[in-house]
Write a protein that holds these residues in place. Structure first.
Motif, PDB file in Angstrom:
ATOM      1  N   LEU A 262       0.885  -1.130   0.115  1.00  7.10           N
ATOM      2  CA  LEU A 262       0.041   0.068  -0.164  1.00  7.10           C
ATOM      3  C   LEU A 262       0.904   1.397  -0.102  1.00  7.10           C
ATOM      4  CD1 LEU A 262      -2.485  -1.301   2.721  1.00  7.10           C
ATOM      5  CD2 LEU A 262      -2.869  -1.134   0.253  1.00  7.10           C
ATOM      6  N   ALA A 263       0.187   2.281  -0.455  1.00  4.55           N
ATOM      7  CA  ALA A 263       1.211   3.761  -0.746  1.00  4.55           C
ATOM      8  C   ALA A 263       1.265   4.263   0.847  1.00  4.55           C
ATOM      9  CB  ALA A 263       0.331   4.548  -1.459  1.00  4.55           C
ATOM     10  N   GLU A 264       1.922   5.191   1.012  1.00  7.32           N
ATOM     11  CA  GLU A 264       1.992   5.835   2.282  1.00  7.32           C
ATOM     12  C   GLU A 264       1.106   6.767   2.572  1.00  7.32           C
ATOM     13  OE1 GLU A 264       4.748   5.684   4.616  1.00  7.32           O
ATOM     14  OE2 GLU A 264       5.097   4.056   3.716  1.00  7.32           O
ATOM     15  N   VAL A 265       0.518   6.757   3.838  1.00 10.69           N
ATOM     16  CA  VAL A 265      -0.623   7.671   3.975  1.00 10.69           C
ATOM     17  C   VAL A 265      -0.181   8.961   4.819  1.00 10.69           C
ATOM     18  CG1 VAL A 265      -2.974   7.636   4.809  1.00 10.69           C
ATOM     19  CG2 VAL A 265      -2.082   5.639   3.914  1.00 10.69           C
ATOM     20  N   ASP A 266      -0.723  10.087   4.560  1.00 12.55           N
ATOM     21  CA  ASP A 266      -0.255  11.268   5.585  1.00 12.55           C
ATOM     22  C   ASP A 266      -1.051  11.076   6.600  1.00 12.55           C
ATOM     23  OD1 ASP A 266       0.104  13.593   6.621  1.00 12.55           O
ATOM     24  OD2 ASP A 266      -0.586  14.666   5.085  1.00 12.55           O
ATOM     25  N   ILE A 267      -0.716  10.506   7.815  1.00 14.47           N
ATOM     26  CA  ILE A 267      -1.505  10.230   8.853  1.00 14.47           C
ATOM     27  C   ILE A 267      -1.717  11.560   9.701  1.00 14.47           C
ATOM     28  CG2 ILE A 267      -0.768   8.037   9.276  1.00 14.47           C
ATOM     29  CD1 ILE A 267       1.257   9.162  11.636  1.00 14.47           C
ATOM     30  N   ALA A 268      -1.259  12.692   9.254  1.00 13.46           N
ATOM     31  CA  ALA A 268      -1.684  14.109   9.776  1.00 13.46           C
ATOM     32  C   ALA A 268      -2.683  14.824   9.331  1.00 13.46           C
ATOM     33  CB  ALA A 268      -0.340  15.011   9.713  1.00 13.46           C
ATOM     34  N   ALA A 269      -3.061  13.970   7.869  1.00 13.99           N
ATOM     35  CA  ALA A 269      -4.047  14.759   7.035  1.00 13.99           C
ATOM     36  C   ALA A 269      -5.399  14.530   7.775  1.00 13.99           C
ATOM     37  CB  ALA A 269      -4.285  14.121   5.927  1.00 13.99           C
TER      38      ALA A 269
ATOM     39  N   LYS B 260      -7.097   6.628   9.110  1.00 15.92           N
ATOM     40  CA  LYS B 260      -7.308   5.529   9.765  1.00 15.92           C
ATOM     41  C   LYS B 260      -8.898   5.363  10.268  1.00 15.92           C
ATOM     42  CE  LYS B 260      -6.273   2.813  14.039  1.00 15.92           C
ATOM     43  NZ  LYS B 260      -5.434   2.731  15.103  1.00 15.92           N
ATOM     44  N   ASP B 261      -9.311   6.415  10.874  1.00 13.06           N
ATOM     45  CA  ASP B 261     -10.695   6.788  11.285  1.00 13.06           C
ATOM     46  C   ASP B 261     -11.727   6.396  10.126  1.00 13.06           C
ATOM     47  OD1 ASP B 261      -9.484   7.807  13.556  1.00 13.06           O
ATOM     48  OD2 ASP B 261     -10.049   9.777  13.044  1.00 13.06           O
ATOM     49  N   ILE B 262     -11.448   6.944   8.787  1.00 12.60           N
ATOM     50  CA  ILE B 262     -12.090   6.723   7.794  1.00 12.60           C
ATOM     51  C   ILE B 262     -12.150   5.041   7.244  1.00 12.60           C
ATOM     52  CG2 ILE B 262     -12.575   7.271   5.436  1.00 12.60           C
ATOM     53  CD1 ILE B 262     -11.691  10.157   6.020  1.00 12.60           C
ATOM     54  N   LEU B 263     -10.883   4.779   7.363  1.00 11.73           N
ATOM     55  CA  LEU B 263     -10.816   3.184   6.854  1.00 11.73           C
ATOM     56  C   LEU B 263     -11.724   2.225   8.237  1.00 11.73           C
ATOM     57  CD1 LEU B 263      -9.183   1.046   5.548  1.00 11.73           C
ATOM     58  CD2 LEU B 263      -7.285   1.288   7.436  1.00 11.73           C
TER      59      LEU B 263
ATOM     60  N   GLY C 262      -1.713  -0.159  14.606  1.00 14.96           N
ATOM     61  CA  GLY C 262      -1.089   1.068  13.927  1.00 14.96           C
ATOM     62  C   GLY C 262      -1.835   1.046  12.731  1.00 14.96           C
ATOM     63  N   VAL C 263      -1.635   2.232  12.142  1.00 15.54           N
ATOM     64  CA  VAL C 263      -2.212   2.349  10.493  1.00 15.54           C
ATOM     65  C   VAL C 263      -1.832   1.320   9.645  1.00 15.54           C
ATOM     66  CG1 VAL C 263      -1.065   4.327   9.821  1.00 15.54           C
ATOM     67  CG2 VAL C 263      -3.289   3.986   8.895  1.00 15.54           C
ATOM     68  N   ASP C 264      -0.431   1.384   9.654  1.00 13.57           N
ATOM     69  CA  ASP C 264       0.090   0.201   8.880  1.00 13.57           C
ATOM     70  C   ASP C 264      -0.148  -1.324   9.071  1.00 13.57           C
ATOM     71  OD1 ASP C 264       1.435   2.233   7.240  1.00 13.57           O
ATOM     72  OD2 ASP C 264       3.400   2.175   8.658  1.00 13.57           O
TER      73      ASP C 264
ATOM     74  N   SER D 185      -3.322  -2.862   7.426  1.00 15.88           N
ATOM     75  CA  SER D 185      -3.414  -3.219   5.988  1.00 15.88           C
ATOM     76  C   SER D 185      -3.085  -4.787   5.953  1.00 15.88           C
ATOM     77  CB  SER D 185      -2.451  -2.452   5.045  1.00 15.88           C
ATOM     78  OG  SER D 185      -1.040  -2.853   5.556  1.00 15.88           O
ATOM     79  N   THR D 186      -2.645  -5.565   6.983  1.00 23.22           N
ATOM     80  CA  THR D 186      -2.359  -6.864   6.759  1.00 23.22           C
ATOM     81  C   THR D 186      -3.290  -7.915   7.546  1.00 23.22           C
ATOM     82  OG1 THR D 186      -1.262  -6.625   8.987  1.00 23.22           O
ATOM     83  CG2 THR D 186       0.311  -6.246   7.092  1.00 23.22           C
ATOM     84  N   ILE D 187      -4.517  -7.265   7.813  1.00 24.11           N
ATOM     85  CA  ILE D 187      -5.522  -7.931   8.660  1.00 24.11           C
ATOM     86  C   ILE D 187      -6.487  -8.229   7.665  1.00 24.11           C
ATOM     87  CG2 ILE D 187      -7.258  -7.797  10.330  1.00 24.11           C
ATOM     88  CD1 ILE D 187      -5.458  -5.852  11.980  1.00 24.11           C
ATOM     89  N   THR D 188      -7.161  -9.408   7.811  1.00 22.11           N
ATOM     90  CA  THR D 188      -8.278  -9.936   7.218  1.00 22.11           C
ATOM     91  C   THR D 188      -9.439 -10.429   8.368  1.00 22.11           C
ATOM     92  OG1 THR D 188      -7.110 -10.731   5.245  1.00 22.11           O
ATOM     93  CG2 THR D 188      -9.579 -11.395   5.671  1.00 22.11           C
ATOM     94  N   LEU D 189     -10.545  -9.775   8.275  1.00 19.05           N
ATOM     95  CA  LEU D 189     -11.619  -9.823   9.429  1.00 19.05           C
ATOM     96  C   LEU D 189     -12.257 -10.982   8.846  1.00 19.05           C
ATOM     97  CD1 LEU D 189     -12.415  -6.342  10.263  1.00 19.05           C
ATOM     98  CD2 LEU D 189     -10.934  -7.889  11.570  1.00 19.05           C
ATOM     99  N   MET D 190     -12.582 -11.755   9.496  1.00 19.40           N
ATOM    100  CA  MET D 190     -13.528 -12.975   9.245  1.00 19.40           C
ATOM    101  C   MET D 190     -14.568 -13.046  10.034  1.00 19.40           C
ATOM    102  SD  MET D 190     -12.000 -14.533   6.481  1.00 19.40           S
ATOM    103  CE  MET D 190     -12.763 -15.963   6.206  1.00 19.40           C
ATOM    104  N   SER D 191     -15.775 -13.568   9.425  1.00 21.46           N
ATOM    105  CA  SER D 191     -16.944 -13.743  10.528  1.00 21.46           C
ATOM    106  C   SER D 191     -17.904 -14.873  10.200  1.00 21.46           C
ATOM    107  CB  SER D 191     -17.833 -12.308  10.616  1.00 21.46           C
ATOM    108  OG  SER D 191     -19.255 -12.517  11.383  1.00 21.46           O
TER     109      SER D 191
END
Length: 170
Positions: free
Chosen positions: A7-14, A60-63, A92-94, A97-103
């Motif tokens: 994934l691309a770098e994200v501006d965490i201060a935005a 991260k909030d929007i994600l 952390g925000v990074d 990206s490595t998580i898959t939520l299963m239900s």
């Protein structure tokens, strides 16, 4: 990375105002406001402080907002969504990206490897999965339409836009 390209770098201060967060997450402003007031997903950059103040949401909030919507749309109970969001909040925000939520519809499981996903499916527990890295890309694409500077939002909400047009017309 579990799925696809890095994934691309994200501006965490935005920071992004409520209407932009709603558009990027695919939710209504009413949902956003309710989730913030009940503590499900609170803006990490700036919360509301009285009438007329603007909440500012991080990437991260929007994600997390978009993941919440996906879980609720899939029929996961709000109680289980709150539990899942609590787990995601500690990451952390990074890491997200490595998580898959299963239900299985009743519980939400956090998987960080293909082996964990296979084990869950073999045990008959997984019914659907949400690859957070894929949601990351969707949110990133949605937010690319809106200009941002540092911790301040350049994109205006509808009311502020009307006020500025009225001032400029006089």
């Amino acid at each position: 990375m579990l799925f696809g390209d890095p994934l691309a770098e994200v501006d965490i201060a935005a920071g992004y105002r409520g209407p932009i967060a709603c558009q990027a997450a695919g939710i209504t402003y009413r949902q956003l406001d309710y989730w913030a007031r009940t503590g499900l997903v609170v803006p990490s950059i700036r919360g509301a402080k009285g009438s007329g103040s603007q909440r500012l949401y991080s990437f991260k909030d929007i994600l997390v907002l978009k993941v919440v919507k996906r879980l609720l749309d899939a029929g996961v109970s709000l109680q289980q969504v709150r539990t899942a969001v609590g787990q995601l909040a500690h990451r952390g925000v990074d890491d997200l990206s490595t998580i898959t939520l299963m239900s299985d519809g009743a519980s939400v499981y956090e998987c960080t490897s293909a082996d964990e996903i296979v084990d869950l499916l073999e045990g008959g527990q997984g019914v659907f999965g949400i690859a957070v890295g894929k949601v990351w890309r969707e949110v990133e694409g949605s937010l690319a339409e809106f200009p941002v500077e540092g911790g301040n939002v350049v994109g205006l909400d509808e009311l502020a836009d009307r006020r500025n047009r009225r001032r400029n017309a006089s």
